[in-house]
Design a protein around this motif. Structure first.
Motif, PDB file in Angstrom:
ATOM      1  N   PHE A 290       8.021   1.196 -18.431  1.00  6.85           N
ATOM      2  CA  PHE A 290       9.308   1.894 -18.299  1.00  6.85           C
ATOM      3  C   PHE A 290      10.456   0.974 -18.699  1.00  6.85           C
TER       4      PHE A 290
ATOM      5  N   HIS B 183      15.793  -3.259  -7.443  1.00  6.01           N
ATOM      6  CA  HIS B 183      15.147  -2.273  -6.574  1.00  6.01           C
ATOM      7  C   HIS B 183      15.385  -2.658  -5.120  1.00  6.01           C
ATOM      8  N   PRO B 184      16.511  -2.230  -4.564  1.00  2.43           N
ATOM      9  CA  PRO B 184      16.859  -2.673  -3.208  1.00  2.43           C
ATOM     10  C   PRO B 184      15.741  -2.325  -2.222  1.00  2.43           C
ATOM     11  N   GLY B 185      15.433  -3.293  -1.372  1.00  3.53           N
ATOM     12  CA  GLY B 185      14.408  -3.045  -0.361  1.00  3.53           C
ATOM     13  C   GLY B 185      13.015  -3.403  -0.836  1.00  3.53           C
ATOM     14  N   ALA B 186      12.918  -4.069  -1.982  1.00  2.00           N
ATOM     15  CA  ALA B 186      11.598  -4.474  -2.467  1.00  2.00           C
ATOM     16  C   ALA B 186      10.931  -5.354  -1.416  1.00  2.00           C
ATOM     17  N   ASN B 187       9.641  -5.114  -1.173  1.00  2.00           N
ATOM     18  CA  ASN B 187       8.923  -5.868  -0.134  1.00  2.00           C
ATOM     19  C   ASN B 187       7.729  -6.593  -0.753  1.00  2.00           C
TER      20      ASN B 187
ATOM     21  N   ASN C 149       4.793  -5.995  -0.974  1.00  2.00           N
ATOM     22  CA  ASN C 149       3.846  -5.127  -1.666  1.00  2.00           C
ATOM     23  C   ASN C 149       4.110  -5.077  -3.173  1.00  2.00           C
ATOM     24  N   PHE C 150       5.343  -5.398  -3.559  1.00  2.00           N
ATOM     25  CA  PHE C 150       5.678  -5.402  -4.991  1.00  2.00           C
ATOM     26  C   PHE C 150       4.855  -6.442  -5.748  1.00  2.00           C
TER      27      PHE C 150
ATOM     28  N   VAL D  72       1.752  -7.086  -5.178  1.00  2.00           N
ATOM     29  CA  VAL D  72       0.324  -6.742  -5.194  1.00  2.00           C
ATOM     30  C   VAL D  72      -0.028  -6.132  -6.551  1.00  2.00           C
TER      31      VAL D  72
END
Lengths: 231, 355
Positions: free
Chosen positions: B247, B294-298, B300-301, B303
């Motif tokens: 993207f 991407h606000p709030g990226a944790n 898990n990004f 992984v």
């Protein structure tokens, strides 16, 4: 209309409500296909040209999501209409998949191959209409799910591993292609090229079909309407 | 119009050019011996207003080994016509000789035209006295050919040269994967000019810049998509292609300047390998890096693999699902076509039977 009506007599097959739903569905699906496939095939010249015509890659996304919201709203509305309105409930009984449809399908193939003596007799909706209806409806539902996952990508990435999003993107694209191919081929044949309707079945615009056509293509429905005294 | 502006700039840079007609004849020229009367004394220096010491010591050996070793002082310091000179000599204007079609035999190139259009040339034209002229990068008395590894603009030296002004960036670069590699003598590693260009350096917000947001991927791919370069170091070359299919990549190709390019995630001067805990793409730092957009990226990004190509087997399940759908679509089309022809055939028979 009476039983003596001439051969060109017509009978309602799609009510105004269904014609409106059908038209809206057609427009939204075409917009979604145009904006979706341009992204899927962005590397070839047609994709590139269309993306530019759609106002660039970001505005393309905006159109795609706007049409998607409309499509999902239609899906929800349609589900309620089919389950709870009087007309919808009647249509639902006609379009519900039964064992008979699969038997009809097999018999039609056997007949077409010359292995069976008789072509199946269909009600209001034969297996062709039913398979298409359920295929498209479940397709729209599933493509909405994958579409929403991709739409809220930041949220999705918080919970799903990256490969699930990669899969979602692949599936979303191919679902769209599959849906497009099925609807296109099915319509081109059943509503245009089929000798009984060539060049086009006008029911999607006028809502009506000829009684004679109904007698030949949907004999069970013809008999039912005759019994009810509608024709 | 543009040409006229450039001419005006050149004229402004060459105050001496107006007096070209008044260049003294060969006999009247100041000889090297006369200059070294004063400048040849090792203690000859000047204390500047800010307390810095300017060494003014020059001997006959000063130009030795440089590209200008056959030149004499006044060839460049042509505004000096009497000894001792009363005024401070002007800054050297290299374009006095280095222009296309010069009679001096100086290397002819349009590099100076590119320079005038660059961020440095524009800064000079605006009157920024700290912006670099030719000699600030190429050196003054010690100019060597760029191919000479000892030159100030040699591949291994140029970062240090740029770093004289761009100190913080130089510090970042020096410890980055590119800086470390170049320091180890790996000549394939880019220095400043590798990404920013040489004379045509533009600010990164200038669309002409090689490091403009939508040009970054192409600039990185010059090396990173090359099997012959990356193969030597065991680095994958698909990163650019897979980015372009993502993207981010598609949006960037169609002109989005806000979407992530290589540098948005990997950094610019501070690019480090993912294993490095200081790397912006180290799993520990991924939430912060992705979180820029991407606000709030944790966590898990981080992984899973970021760069994947669904058309290659290395993509694992993604490849197999994509292949499955490909054949499902082809199969569906064939089945539909077969059904249509069968049904038409049957329908014709049915019609014949009825009539």
């Amino acid at each position: 209309m009476s039983a003596e009506s001439p051969k060109s007599a017509q009978v309602v097959r799609m009510s105004l409500m269904y014609r409106v739903q059908h038209l809206l569905l057609m427009v939204t699906l075409l917009v979604l296909a145009l904006t979706g496939f341009t992204l899927m095939y962005h590397e070839n010249w047609l994709g590139r040209t269309l993306i530019r015509l759609e106002g660039g890659v970001l505005f393309r996304g905006f159109i795609h999501r706007a049409a998607a919201v409309l499509l999902m709203a239609q899906l929800v509305y349609h589900a309620f209409y089919m389950l709870f309105s009087r007309e919808g409930k009647r249509e639902m009984r006609d379009v519900l998949l039964r064992r008979q449809d699969f038997d009809d399908f097999l018999q039609a193939i056997r007949y077409n191959l010359g292995l069976a003596g008789e072509y199946p007799r269909f009600g209001k909706y034969g297996y062709k209409e039913k398979f298409q209806y359920w295929g498209a409806t479940s397709g729209v539902f599933l493509i909405s799910v994958t579409g929403v996952i991709l739409w809220v990508e930041t949220f999705s990435m918080k919970f799903l591993p990256k490969f699930v999003l990669d899969l979602t993107l692949i599936i979303h694209g191919y679902q769209g292609l599959l849906l497009f191919v099925i609807l296109l081929f099915w319509h081109v044949y059943n509503e245009h090229l089929h000798p009984s309707v060539f060049p086009m079945n006008m029911a999607w615009l006028t809502g009506k079909v000829e009684v004679e056509w109904l007698r030949q293509e949907h004999p069970l429905e013809y008999e039912k309407l005759k019994q009810e005294g509608i024709i | 119009m543009k040409g006229r502006v450039i001419c005006a700039v050149i004229a402004a840079l060459l105050p001496g050019i107006g007096s070209l007609g008044a260049v003294p004849s060969a006999e009247a020229r100041v000889s090297l011996e006369k200059c070294t009367l004063c400048h040849g004394k090792p203690e000859f220096r000047k204390i500047l207003v800010d307390g810095k010491i300017r060494d003014l010591f020059v001997t006959a050996d000063t130009l030795k080994g440089s590209v200008h070793e056959k030149k004499t002082c006044v060839d460049c310091h042509f505004d000096i016509s009497e000894i001792p000179h009363r005024e401070r000599p002007r800054r050297i204007a290299c374009t006095h000789c280095h222009y296309k079609g010069n009679a001096e035999g100086a290397p002819q190139s349009d590099a100076y035209l590119a320079y005038f259009d660059s961020v440095h040339g524009k800064a000079i034209a605006k009157g920024n006295s700290k912006a670099p002229l030719c000699q600030d990068c190429h050196g003054n008395h010690n100019i060597l050919k760029a191919k000479n590894p000892e030159a100030a603009v040699a591949r291994t030296k140029v970062a240090e040269t740029c770093g004289r002004c761009h100190i913080e960036i130089y510090a970042q670069y020096k410890t980055s994967i590119h800086g470390v590699a170049l320091g180890k003598g790996i000549v394939e590693a880019p220095s400043c000019t590798g990404c920013h260009g040489e004379h045509k350096i533009y600010g990164h917000e200038d669309p002409k810049s090689t490091v403009y947001a939508t040009h970054v991927a192409d600039q990185c791919s010059k090396c990173h998509a090359s099997v012959s370069v990356m193969g030597k170091f065991g680095i994958e070359t698909e990163q650019v292609a897979t980015y372009k299919e993502s993207f981010h990549g598609v949006a960037s190709q169609f002109g989005s300047r806000t979407v992530a390019n290589c540098a948005s995630c990997h950094g610019t001067h501070d690019i480090r390998p993912a294993e490095d805990p200081l790397s912006s793409v180290n799993p520990k730092n991924v939430p912060k890096t992705c979180g820029k957009c991407h606000p709030g990226a944790n966590p898990n990004f981080a992984v899973g693999k970021m760069h994947i190509d669904a058309k290659k087997k290395e993509a694992g399940i993604v490849y197999y699902v994509a292949s499955f759908f490909k054949y499902l679509t082809i199969g569906t089309m064939l089945a539909l076509i077969a059904h249509i022809f069968l049904d038409m055939y049957g329908r014709t028979r049915r019609l014949r039977g009825e009539k």
